[in-house]
Design a protein around this motif. Structure first.
Motif, short mmCIF file in Angstrom:
data_model
loop_
_atom_site.label_atom_id
_atom_site.label_comp_id
_atom_site.label_asym_id
_atom_site.label_seq_id
_atom_site.Cartn_x
_atom_site.Cartn_y
_atom_site.Cartn_z
N VAL A 19 0.87 -1.18 0.00
CA VAL A 19 0.00 0.00 0.00
C VAL A 19 0.90 1.23 0.00
O VAL A 19 1.83 1.33 0.80
N TRP A 20 0.63 2.15 -0.92
CA TRP A 20 1.39 3.38 -1.03
C TRP A 20 0.45 4.58 -1.01
O TRP A 20 -0.73 4.45 -1.33
N LEU A 21 0.99 5.73 -0.70
CA LEU A 21 0.25 6.99 -0.77
C LEU A 21 0.93 7.88 -1.80
O LEU A 21 2.15 8.10 -1.74
N ASP A 22 0.16 8.36 -2.77
CA ASP A 22 0.66 9.33 -3.75
C ASP A 22 0.25 10.71 -3.26
O ASP A 22 -0.92 11.09 -3.34
N ASP A 23 1.21 11.46 -2.71
CA ASP A 23 0.93 12.78 -2.16
C ASP A 23 0.43 13.76 -3.21
O ASP A 23 -0.36 14.65 -2.92
N GLU A 24 0.89 13.62 -4.44
CA GLU A 24 0.52 14.57 -5.49
C GLU A 24 -0.95 14.44 -5.89
O GLU A 24 -1.60 15.43 -6.16
N THR A 25 -1.47 13.20 -5.91
CA THR A 25 -2.86 13.00 -6.32
C THR A 25 -3.78 12.74 -5.13
O THR A 25 -4.99 12.64 -5.31
N ASN A 26 -3.20 12.61 -3.93
CA ASN A 26 -3.94 12.28 -2.71
C ASN A 26 -4.71 10.96 -2.88
O ASN A 26 -5.86 10.84 -2.49
N GLU A 27 -4.02 9.99 -3.50
CA GLU A 27 -4.61 8.67 -3.71
C GLU A 27 -3.79 7.59 -3.02
O GLU A 27 -2.57 7.71 -2.88
N VAL A 28 -4.48 6.55 -2.61
CA VAL A 28 -3.84 5.36 -2.06
C VAL A 28 -3.78 4.33 -3.18
O VAL A 28 -4.75 4.15 -3.92
N ILE A 29 -2.64 3.69 -3.30
CA ILE A 29 -2.46 2.62 -4.29
C ILE A 29 -2.31 1.32 -3.51
O ILE A 29 -1.46 1.22 -2.63
N PHE A 30 -3.17 0.37 -3.83
CA PHE A 30 -3.20 -0.92 -3.14
C PHE A 30 -2.84 -1.99 -4.17
O PHE A 30 -3.48 -2.09 -5.21
N GLN A 31 -1.78 -2.76 -3.91
CA GLN A 31 -1.38 -3.81 -4.82
C GLN A 31 -1.57 -5.17 -4.18
O GLN A 31 -1.20 -5.39 -3.02
N TYR A 32 -2.15 -6.10 -4.94
CA TYR A 32 -2.28 -7.49 -4.53
C TYR A 32 -1.79 -8.32 -5.71
O TYR A 32 -2.41 -8.31 -6.79
N GLY A 33 -0.66 -8.99 -5.55
CA GLY A 33 -0.07 -9.72 -6.68
C GLY A 33 0.28 -8.76 -7.79
O GLY A 33 0.98 -7.78 -7.55
N TYR A 34 -0.22 -9.01 -8.99
CA TYR A 34 0.07 -8.15 -10.13
C TYR A 34 -1.00 -7.10 -10.36
O TYR A 34 -0.87 -6.27 -11.24
N ALA A 35 -2.07 -7.14 -9.58
CA ALA A 35 -3.17 -6.18 -9.75
C ALA A 35 -3.00 -5.02 -8.78
O ALA A 35 -2.58 -5.20 -7.64
N SER A 36 -3.33 -3.84 -9.24
CA SER A 36 -3.30 -2.68 -8.34
C SER A 36 -4.52 -1.81 -8.57
O SER A 36 -5.08 -1.77 -9.66
N ILE A 37 -4.92 -1.15 -7.50
CA ILE A 37 -6.08 -0.26 -7.51
C ILE A 37 -5.63 1.05 -6.89
O ILE A 37 -4.92 1.05 -5.89
N SER A 38 -6.03 2.15 -7.47
CA SER A 38 -5.79 3.43 -6.82
C SER A 38 -7.13 4.09 -6.55
O SER A 38 -8.08 3.94 -7.33
N MET A 39 -7.21 4.77 -5.42
CA MET A 39 -8.46 5.41 -5.04
C MET A 39 -8.15 6.60 -4.15
O MET A 39 -7.09 6.65 -3.52
N PRO A 40 -9.08 7.56 -4.07
CA PRO A 40 -8.87 8.69 -3.17
C PRO A 40 -8.71 8.22 -1.73
O PRO A 40 -9.29 7.20 -1.34
N VAL A 41 -7.93 8.95 -0.94
CA VAL A 41 -7.69 8.59 0.46
C VAL A 41 -9.01 8.40 1.19
O VAL A 41 -9.17 7.45 1.95
N GLU A 42 -9.98 9.27 0.95
CA GLU A 42 -11.27 9.18 1.64
C GLU A 42 -11.97 7.86 1.32
O GLU A 42 -12.57 7.24 2.19
#
Length: 61
Positions: A19-42
């Motif tokens: 799990v990472w935080l992109d400060d520039e876009t205020n999104e959290v990136i969640f990776q499971y295996g080769y798949a990843s999802i990004s979504m707003p922090v809220e």
């Protein structure tokens, strides 16, 4: 600022999870295996609560 590592590990089946935080876009990136999802922090906070509730349901089964 950029990308900040929040957490990472490996599941029981040896699948990488991170799990990472992109400060520039205020999104959290969640990776499971080769798949990843990004979504707003809220949304990630709500997503995390929903996963916790699902986990509790699985423990009851």
């Amino acid at each position: 600022m950029g990308i900040k590592d929040l957490s990472e590990g490996t599941t029981e089946t040896e699948t990488p999870v991170a799990v990472w935080l992109d400060d520039e876009t205020n999104e959290v990136i969640f990776q499971y295996g080769y798949a990843s999802i990004s979504m707003p922090v809220e949304d990630y906070r709500d997503f995390s609560e929903i996963l916790g509730a699902a986990s509790a349901e699985l423990e009851e089964e």
